[in-house]
Design a protein around this motif. Structure first.
Motif, PDB file in Angstrom:
ATOM      1  N   LYS A 141      38.132  30.992  38.265  1.00 38.96           N
ATOM      2  CA  LYS A 141      38.004  31.958  37.171  1.00 38.96           C
ATOM      3  C   LYS A 141      37.940  33.386  37.696  1.00 38.96           C
ATOM      4  O   LYS A 141      38.507  34.308  37.099  1.00 38.96           O
ATOM      5  CB  LYS A 141      36.766  31.640  36.327  1.00 38.96           C
ATOM      6  CG  LYS A 141      36.906  30.374  35.494  1.00 38.96           C
ATOM      7  CD  LYS A 141      35.706  30.170  34.582  1.00 38.96           C
ATOM      8  CE  LYS A 141      35.906  28.938  33.700  1.00 38.96           C
ATOM      9  NZ  LYS A 141      34.728  28.714  32.803  1.00 38.96           N
ATOM     10  N   SER A 142      37.248  33.574  38.824  1.00 36.96           N
ATOM     11  CA  SER A 142      37.179  34.908  39.424  1.00 36.96           C
ATOM     12  C   SER A 142      38.540  35.330  39.961  1.00 36.96           C
ATOM     13  O   SER A 142      38.926  36.502  39.844  1.00 36.96           O
ATOM     14  CB  SER A 142      36.143  34.921  40.555  1.00 36.96           C
ATOM     15  OG  SER A 142      34.845  34.647  40.059  1.00 36.96           O
ATOM     16  N   LYS A 143      39.271  34.378  40.535  1.00 40.27           N
ATOM     17  CA  LYS A 143      40.616  34.689  41.024  1.00 40.27           C
ATOM     18  C   LYS A 143      41.537  35.069  39.860  1.00 40.27           C
ATOM     19  O   LYS A 143      42.326  36.011  39.957  1.00 40.27           O
ATOM     20  CB  LYS A 143      41.194  33.493  41.777  1.00 40.27           C
ATOM     21  CG  LYS A 143      40.545  33.238  43.128  1.00 40.27           C
ATOM     22  CD  LYS A 143      41.125  31.998  43.792  1.00 40.27           C
ATOM     23  CE  LYS A 143      40.488  31.772  45.158  1.00 40.27           C
ATOM     24  NZ  LYS A 143      40.970  30.520  45.802  1.00 40.27           N
ATOM     25  N   LYS A 169      40.708  36.373  36.983  1.00 37.80           N
ATOM     26  CA  LYS A 169      40.356  37.707  36.490  1.00 37.80           C
ATOM     27  C   LYS A 169      40.860  38.781  37.448  1.00 37.80           C
ATOM     28  O   LYS A 169      41.390  39.820  37.010  1.00 37.80           O
ATOM     29  CB  LYS A 169      38.844  37.818  36.319  1.00 37.80           C
ATOM     30  CG  LYS A 169      38.391  39.156  35.776  1.00 37.80           C
ATOM     31  CD  LYS A 169      36.886  39.168  35.546  1.00 37.80           C
ATOM     32  CE  LYS A 169      36.441  40.540  35.035  1.00 37.80           C
ATOM     33  NZ  LYS A 169      34.977  40.584  34.778  1.00 37.80           N
ATOM     34  N   TYR A 170      40.710  38.536  38.748  1.00 39.91           N
ATOM     35  CA  TYR A 170      41.149  39.541  39.720  1.00 39.91           C
ATOM     36  C   TYR A 170      42.660  39.740  39.656  1.00 39.91           C
ATOM     37  O   TYR A 170      43.158  40.870  39.708  1.00 39.91           O
ATOM     38  CB  TYR A 170      40.735  39.134  41.138  1.00 39.91           C
ATOM     39  CG  TYR A 170      41.121  40.176  42.163  1.00 39.91           C
ATOM     40  CD1 TYR A 170      40.297  41.277  42.378  1.00 39.91           C
ATOM     41  CD2 TYR A 170      42.310  40.077  42.879  1.00 39.91           C
ATOM     42  CE1 TYR A 170      40.654  42.252  43.298  1.00 39.91           C
ATOM     43  CE2 TYR A 170      42.672  41.045  43.803  1.00 39.91           C
ATOM     44  CZ  TYR A 170      41.839  42.131  43.998  1.00 39.91           C
ATOM     45  OH  TYR A 170      42.205  43.105  44.900  1.00 39.91           O
ATOM     46  N   MET A 198      36.612  32.687  46.422  1.00 44.30           N
ATOM     47  CA  MET A 198      36.260  32.879  45.017  1.00 44.30           C
ATOM     48  C   MET A 198      36.552  31.613  44.215  1.00 44.30           C
ATOM     49  O   MET A 198      37.442  30.840  44.555  1.00 44.30           O
ATOM     50  CB  MET A 198      37.085  34.024  44.407  1.00 44.30           C
ATOM     51  CG  MET A 198      36.695  35.406  44.838  1.00 44.30           C
ATOM     52  SD  MET A 198      37.745  36.621  43.956  1.00 44.30           S
ATOM     53  CE  MET A 198      37.146  38.146  44.664  1.00 44.30           C
ATOM     54  N   ASP A 199      35.810  31.424  43.114  1.00 47.02           N
ATOM     55  CA  ASP A 199      36.138  30.328  42.214  1.00 47.02           C
ATOM     56  C   ASP A 199      37.393  30.708  41.436  1.00 47.02           C
ATOM     57  O   ASP A 199      37.811  31.870  41.404  1.00 47.02           O
ATOM     58  CB  ASP A 199      34.980  30.029  41.269  1.00 47.02           C
ATOM     59  CG  ASP A 199      34.593  31.220  40.409  1.00 47.02           C
ATOM     60  OD1 ASP A 199      35.350  31.566  39.487  1.00 47.02           O
ATOM     61  OD2 ASP A 199      33.526  31.815  40.673  1.00 47.02           O
TER      62      ASP A 199
END
Length: 290
Positions: free
Chosen positions: A250-252, A254-255, A247-248
């Motif tokens: 930003k996705s990490k 958010k997760y 994941m990029d």
């Protein structure tokens, strides 16, 4: 007991005092202090952030519902009863609380109930009014967090208005608090302490990365000071999300802040330990994290 209803009695007039929006803020302040106490955060934390985490609504909403229910009860009394006759006299004089009931119903698209109250049972009225009041409040809440720079991280999470699962699933208070503080920006990273000291945002830098702003995103996913702990967490998360490592950032980010599986405890522990590492390396800095 927290959340219990109450009635205010005006001893001077020997009559029931109607609780309106003029009185409620005092009760909401006390209620908000208690909610912050439950979350283990300081008194200056964002009220919108706190309500969003707990999924609670201001007392004024229940007060308005109770007021409408009381009005509906009066209007449905037999016309020869003393209480109904007293109500009819109040209506003629357009008493403040009667006007307030009318405004509540009209503002929430329920003016037809005011015009023909006997055609609707109280359960239907209560259900519709509660839903309208809560829908409007949640809509305004979403606008508030989008326009509040302090809650910029929370606004990126596409959060639903409900109590977050980690609050009930994580029993360790310190770990739970660590997640809450990062989610609603109730911490002492330089992005926040710099706000109080009126330091330009691009100068609120990380104590370990002088060219990077120390915000929640940098703290959780970028700062090399916590690389070992971060890699250990990522390894655990990859068992639940096979593609997590790819994941990029930003996705990490958010997760990590929206995780809803058993790893939420590991995430909370990671945040807590990183805070401890930061404070150990920055004890002489005003912006140590609590």
């Amino acid at each position: 007991m927290y959340g219990s209803e109450f009635t205010c009695f005006d001893r001077s007039s020997k009559s029931m005092k109607i609780i309106t929006s003029q009185h409620i803020p005092e009760f909401d302040i006390i209620d908000m202090r208690f909610q912050k106490f439950l979350l283990g955060i300081h008194a200056k934390a964002s009220n919108d952030g706190v309500r969003g985490e707990l999924g609670t609504f201001p007392i004024i909403l229940d007060a308005e519902i109770q007021l409408v229910k009381y009005w509906h009860r009066l209007i449905n009394l037999p016309e020869d009863t003393l209480l109904r006759q007293a109500y009819d006299n109040v209506v003629i004089g357009e008493h403040d609380w009667i006007v307030h009931v009318k405004n509540i119903l009209n503002f929430n698209g329920l003016g037809h109930i005011w015009l023909n109250p006997k055609s609707y049972n109280i359960d239907t009225i209560t259900s519709q009014l509660r839903q309208r009041l809560q829908d409007i409040y949640v809509q305004n809440w979403h606008c508030a967090i989008r326009n509040n720079s302090k809650l910029s991280s929370l606004s990126t999470l596409n959060k639903q208005y409900k109590q977050e699962n980690y609050l009930s699933n994580i029993k360790n208070l310190d770990i739970r608090k660590a997640i809450t503080k990062l989610r609603i920006s109730c911490h002492k990273l330089h992005v926040e302490t710099g706000r109080y000291r009126k330091i330009p945002i691009d100068e609120r830098v990380c104590p370990f990365c002088p060219e990077q702003v120390e915000d929640e995103y940098h703290f959780l996913t970028v700062c090399p000071k916590y690389t070992d702990k971060r890699n250990s967490l990522y390894t655990k998360l990859s068992f639940y999300i096979p593609g997590f490592i790819a994941m990029d950032l930003k996705s990490k980010f958010k997760y990590i802040l929206t995780c809803d599986n058993p790893c939420m405890v590991d995430i909370g522990r990671y945040i807590k330990e990183c805070i401890e590492v930061r404070n150990d390396g920055d004890k002489n800095c005003i912006g140590t994290v609590d």
